[in-house]
Design an enzyme around this catalytic site. Structure first.
Site, PDB file in Angstrom:
ATOM      1  N   MET A  13       0.823  -1.211   0.000  1.00  0.00           N
ATOM      2  CA  MET A  13       0.000   0.000   0.000  1.00  0.00           C
ATOM      3  C   MET A  13       0.857   1.260   0.000  1.00  0.00           C
ATOM      4  O   MET A  13       2.031   1.220   0.348  1.00  0.00           O
ATOM      5  CB  MET A  13      -0.930  -0.033   1.205  1.00  0.00           C
ATOM      6  CG  MET A  13      -2.070  -1.020   0.975  1.00  0.00           C
ATOM      7  SD  MET A  13      -3.274  -0.978   2.266  1.00  0.00           S
ATOM      8  CE  MET A  13      -2.396  -1.862   3.517  1.00  0.00           C
ATOM      9  N   CYS A  14       0.210   2.354  -0.352  1.00  0.00           N
ATOM     10  CA  CYS A  14       0.862   3.658  -0.411  1.00  0.00           C
ATOM     11  C   CYS A  14       1.571   3.942   0.906  1.00  0.00           C
ATOM     12  O   CYS A  14       0.981   3.734   1.960  1.00  0.00           O
ATOM     13  CB  CYS A  14      -0.175   4.742  -0.671  1.00  0.00           C
ATOM     14  SG  CYS A  14       0.419   6.402  -0.394  1.00  0.00           S
ATOM     15  N   PRO A  15       2.783   4.441   0.930  1.00  0.00           N
ATOM     16  CA  PRO A  15       3.587   4.880  -0.224  1.00  0.00           C
ATOM     17  C   PRO A  15       4.612   3.856  -0.687  1.00  0.00           C
ATOM     18  O   PRO A  15       5.526   4.209  -1.432  1.00  0.00           O
ATOM     19  CB  PRO A  15       4.320   6.094   0.355  1.00  0.00           C
ATOM     20  CG  PRO A  15       4.619   5.676   1.752  1.00  0.00           C
ATOM     21  CD  PRO A  15       3.481   4.777   2.184  1.00  0.00           C
ATOM     22  N   MET A  16       4.490   2.601  -0.273  1.00  0.00           N
ATOM     23  CA  MET A  16       5.557   1.637  -0.563  1.00  0.00           C
ATOM     24  C   MET A  16       5.845   1.442  -2.060  1.00  0.00           C
ATOM     25  O   MET A  16       7.008   1.379  -2.446  1.00  0.00           O
ATOM     26  CB  MET A  16       5.288   0.299   0.146  1.00  0.00           C
ATOM     27  CG  MET A  16       5.285   0.384   1.660  1.00  0.00           C
ATOM     28  SD  MET A  16       6.574   1.468   2.289  1.00  0.00           S
ATOM     29  CE  MET A  16       8.021   0.527   1.857  1.00  0.00           C
TER      30      MET A  16
ATOM     31  N   TYR B 100       2.296  -3.790   5.859  1.00  0.00           N
ATOM     32  CA  TYR B 100       2.618  -2.369   5.988  1.00  0.00           C
ATOM     33  C   TYR B 100       3.772  -2.183   6.966  1.00  0.00           C
ATOM     34  O   TYR B 100       3.807  -2.834   8.003  1.00  0.00           O
ATOM     35  CB  TYR B 100       1.386  -1.587   6.448  1.00  0.00           C
ATOM     36  CG  TYR B 100       1.447  -0.169   5.942  1.00  0.00           C
ATOM     37  CD1 TYR B 100       1.190   0.105   4.609  1.00  0.00           C
ATOM     38  CD2 TYR B 100       1.827   0.873   6.770  1.00  0.00           C
ATOM     39  CE1 TYR B 100       1.298   1.392   4.116  1.00  0.00           C
ATOM     40  CE2 TYR B 100       1.931   2.162   6.278  1.00  0.00           C
ATOM     41  CZ  TYR B 100       1.661   2.411   4.954  1.00  0.00           C
ATOM     42  OH  TYR B 100       1.790   3.680   4.467  1.00  0.00           O
TER      43      TYR B 100
END
Lengths: 77, 160
Positions: A13-16, B100
């Site tokens: 997911m953002c910002p990866m 994440y």
């Protein structure tokens, strides 16, 4: 589209995806094309914005529904 | 590219969610070729405190404060729905399941990207935080003038 390298950002997911793209592009040569395979929907807005800011070129964005493929040409060092 | 664009932010909050927002923007800005400075003040200092070992400070009040307000990236809590730690635990679990990065990983990324992380000297003085209270790679303590000097040269500044 032909790419010199592929970057797997599936599930990230953002910002990866953007951060990994920046790292990958850094290692590439000018005019080489990077294919980014991602699932984060934001990438469709983010990658053109990243390219615009960094002076690279966003060649195409292909959304198959299962993944989003983005093609970036390295335009400057 | 000509002179690099600058991005400067203040992290005042020590909440997990707000720290996350700060690190997401800081690392993204760095990946966009910007020169990034993060200025940590007050509760925000908890984010960059090292996770291991006690923090040695002088005086009974500061000693007490640094036990109750130990901080460190692994001890941050959500600003809402902490629910005695259960909400924070669940959020961390969801982040992990979504692959994440944790705050710790964001701090590592920030270091690799040469993001400047400055602890506020006044907060450190009042709260009794020595230089070794912080994780490696953090700048030496700096003041308001340092932040303002960076901020006035930055096109984008944020206070979180």
């Amino acid at each position: 589209m032909q790419a010199d390298e592929t970057l797997d950002c599936f599930g990230l997911m953002c910002p990866m995806p953007i951060i990994k793209t920046a790292q990958a592009v850094k290692k590439m040569k000018i005019d080489q094309v990077l294919e980014i395979v991602a699932t984060d929907k934001g990438i469709k807005q983010d990658m053109p914005a990243w390219c615009k800011t960094t002076g690279n070129e966003c060649l195409a964005i292909e959304d198959s529904g299962e993944d989003i493929k983005v093609y970036v040409r390295k335009a400057r060092d | 590219m000509a002179e690099k664009e600058k991005f400067t932010l203040v992290l005042f909050s020590g909440d997990l969610d707000k720290a996350l927002a700060a690190f997401i923007l800081a690392t993204t800005a760095a990946s966009m070729g910007m020169e990034v400075t993060m200025f940590f003040t007050f509760w925000g200092l908890n984010v960059i405190k090292r996770n291991e070992g006690p923090i040695k400070s002088k005086g009974i009040m500061r000693k007490m404060l640094n036990v109750l307000n130990r901080g460190g990236s692994s001890r941050l809590k959500l600003s809402k729905f902490n629910m005695l730690g259960m909400g924070t635990w669940m959020m961390k679990k969801l982040m992990k399941e979504s692959k994440y990065p944790s705050i710790d990983e964001f701090i590592e990324m920030a270091k690799e990207m040469d993001i400047k992380m400055a602890p506020c000297s006044t907060s450190c003085g009042i709260l009794g935080l020595p230089d070794d209270a912080f994780t490696d790679g953090v700048m030496s303590q700096a003041g308001a003038a340092f932040f303002l000097a960076q901020a006035r040269e930055s096109k984008t500044t944020l206070f979180i």
